[in-house]
Design a protein around this motif. Structure first.
Motif, mmCIF file in Angstrom:
data_model
loop_
_atom_site.group_PDB
_atom_site.id
_atom_site.type_symbol
_atom_site.label_atom_id
_atom_site.label_comp_id
_atom_site.label_asym_id
_atom_site.label_seq_id
_atom_site.Cartn_x
_atom_site.Cartn_y
_atom_site.Cartn_z
ATOM 1 N N GLU A 189 0.943 -1.262 0.132
ATOM 2 C CA GLU A 189 -0.087 0.018 0.086
ATOM 3 C C GLU A 189 0.802 1.230 -0.011
ATOM 4 N N GLN A 190 1.992 1.169 0.624
ATOM 5 C CA GLN A 190 2.862 2.447 0.881
ATOM 6 C C GLN A 190 3.551 2.608 -0.474
ATOM 7 N N LEU A 191 3.672 1.570 -1.361
ATOM 8 C CA LEU A 191 4.477 1.494 -2.551
ATOM 9 C C LEU A 191 3.632 2.187 -3.480
ATOM 10 N N LEU A 192 2.212 1.719 -3.432
ATOM 11 C CA LEU A 192 1.284 2.210 -4.464
ATOM 12 C C LEU A 192 0.955 3.718 -3.981
ATOM 13 N N LYS A 197 -3.339 -7.259 -6.906
ATOM 14 C CA LYS A 197 -4.359 -6.645 -7.885
ATOM 15 C C LYS A 197 -5.417 -6.125 -7.076
ATOM 16 N N ILE A 198 -5.850 -6.534 -6.053
ATOM 17 C CA ILE A 198 -6.937 -6.083 -5.280
ATOM 18 C C ILE A 198 -6.579 -4.735 -4.571
ATOM 19 N N GLN A 199 -5.422 -4.707 -3.971
ATOM 20 C CA GLN A 199 -4.823 -3.429 -3.403
ATOM 21 C C GLN A 199 -4.964 -2.254 -4.503
ATOM 22 N N ALA A 200 -4.324 -2.831 -5.557
ATOM 23 C CA ALA A 200 -4.008 -1.680 -6.779
ATOM 24 C C ALA A 200 -5.193 -1.190 -7.190
ATOM 25 N N GLU A 201 -6.343 -2.072 -7.465
ATOM 26 C CA GLU A 201 -7.767 -1.683 -7.821
ATOM 27 C C GLU A 201 -8.267 -0.822 -6.690
ATOM 28 N N LYS A 202 -7.971 -1.077 -5.610
ATOM 29 C CA LYS A 202 -8.688 -0.256 -4.518
ATOM 30 C C LYS A 202 -7.791 1.173 -4.289
ATOM 31 N N SER A 203 -6.659 0.953 -4.612
ATOM 32 C CA SER A 203 -6.244 2.297 -4.594
ATOM 33 C C SER A 203 -6.510 3.151 -5.698
ATOM 34 N N PHE A 205 -8.293 14.619 -9.514
ATOM 35 C CA PHE A 205 -8.138 14.932 -10.794
ATOM 36 C C PHE A 205 -9.510 15.088 -11.601
ATOM 37 N N LYS A 206 -9.784 15.991 -12.495
ATOM 38 C CA LYS A 206 -10.917 16.157 -13.002
ATOM 39 C C LYS A 206 -11.163 15.311 -14.350
ATOM 40 N N LYS A 207 -10.130 14.593 -14.995
ATOM 41 C CA LYS A 207 -10.132 13.476 -15.876
ATOM 42 C C LYS A 207 -10.105 12.303 -15.223
ATOM 43 N N PRO A 208 -10.635 11.352 -15.925
ATOM 44 C CA PRO A 208 -10.687 9.746 -15.368
ATOM 45 C C PRO A 208 -9.254 9.360 -15.480
ATOM 46 N N ILE A 209 -9.215 8.559 -14.256
ATOM 47 C CA ILE A 209 -7.830 7.550 -14.107
ATOM 48 C C ILE A 209 -7.545 6.585 -14.981
ATOM 49 N N VAL A 210 -6.512 6.564 -16.022
ATOM 50 C CA VAL A 210 -6.677 5.536 -16.929
ATOM 51 C C VAL A 210 -5.685 4.778 -16.816
ATOM 52 N N THR A 211 -4.693 4.898 -15.647
ATOM 53 C CA THR A 211 -3.406 3.954 -15.478
ATOM 54 C C THR A 211 -4.092 2.365 -15.518
ATOM 55 N N GLU A 212 -3.142 1.627 -16.275
ATOM 56 C CA GLU A 212 -3.848 0.254 -16.206
ATOM 57 C C GLU A 212 -3.048 -0.504 -14.924
ATOM 58 N N ILE A 213 -3.945 -1.712 -14.695
ATOM 59 C CA ILE A 213 -3.526 -2.572 -13.764
ATOM 60 C C ILE A 213 -3.669 -3.803 -14.503
ATOM 61 N N ILE A 214 -2.406 -4.439 -14.726
ATOM 62 C CA ILE A 214 -2.145 -5.730 -15.557
ATOM 63 C C ILE A 214 -1.261 -6.658 -14.936
ATOM 64 N N PRO A 215 -1.601 -7.911 -15.336
ATOM 65 C CA PRO A 215 -0.815 -9.062 -14.789
ATOM 66 C C PRO A 215 0.600 -8.880 -15.118
#
Length: 175
Positions: free
Chosen positions: A71-74, A109-115, A125-135
Motif C-alpha cells: 500500500e505504501q508503494l502504491l 491486484k486487489i490493493q491496486a484496484e482499491k487504490s 483529478f478532473k479527468k478519469p484515472i486511466v492507469t492500467e492494472i495488468i498481470p
C-alpha cells in the motif's frame, strides 16, 4: 510464518525518474530499471524506445512487506505519475512510457484496484484515472547504464527531470 521479500513492478514513464522515489526507504532492498509487458524476448533499450516491442519502461522493486507495505508503494507510485494520461508521461510520449501497475498476485491486484478507485473518488483529478492494472509479465533488466541513473549521472538526470514537467505536476497535485 513470516513473509519473505516481495516484488512490485510499476511503469511511470521514464524509468530514470521512477527509481529515486522508491530507493530511499527502509525495507526497500532494490529498485531495478527494466522492461516488461511486451512480446519481444530480451529487448534492448532501442527495441523498447522504437515502440515495436510492446514493452513499458518499468521499475521492479524488491521490498520487505514487514517493513514497507505494498500500500505504501502504491501511494508513492500514484504521486509520481499523471494517472489521467494514457499516451505516456510528461515529455515522454508513446506506449513504452505509459503508466501501469503490474501485479504479481491476487492480493496486489486487489490493493491496486482499491487504490485506483480511491484516487478516482478523491476528486483530485478532473479527468478519469486511466492507469492500467495488468498481470506481471517477464521482467527484463535494462542495460547497466540505466541502473541507478540518478546517482551515476546526476547532472543529466536533473536536467532531464527538470525539462520533463514531472516535478511541476507533482507539486501542483501532491504538494
Amino acid at each position: 510464518m513470516e513473509k519473505e521479500l516481495q516484488i512490485a513492478t510499476f511503469a511511470g514513464g521514464c524509468f530514470w525518474c521512477m527509481v529515486k522515489p522508491f530507493d530511499q526507504w527502509e525495507g526497500i532492498h532494490g529498485v531495478v530499471s527494466g522492461y516488461s509487458g511486451g512480446h519481444v524476448e530480451n529487448p534492448t533499450y532501442a527495441d523498447v524506445k522504437s515502440g515495436e516491442s510492446g514493452h513499458y519502461e518499468v521499475v521492479q522493486i524488491t521490498y520487505d512487506p514487514k517493513i514497507f507495505s505494498y500500500e505504501q508503494l502504491l501511494e508513492i507510485f500514484w504521486q509520481q505519475i499523471d494517472p489521467t494520461d494514457a499516451g505516456g508521461q510528461f515529455q515522454d510520449r508513446g506506449d513504452s512510457y505509459r503508466a501501469a501497475i503490474f501485479y504479481h498476485n491476487e492480493e496486489q491486484k486487489i490493493q491496486a484496484e482499491k487504490s485506483k478507485a480511491a484516487l478516482a473518488a478523491s476528486g483530485k483529478f478532473k479527468k478519469p484515472i486511466v492507469t492500467e492494472i495488468i498481470p506481471a509479465k517477464t521482467f527484463y533488466r535494462a542495460e547497466d547504464y540505466h541502473q541507478d541513473f540518478y546517482k551515476k549521472n546526476k547532472a543529466e538526470y536533473l536536467e532531464d527531470r527538470q525539462k520533463s514537467g514531472r516535478d511541476e505536476f507533482i507539486n501542483q497535485y501532491w504538494d
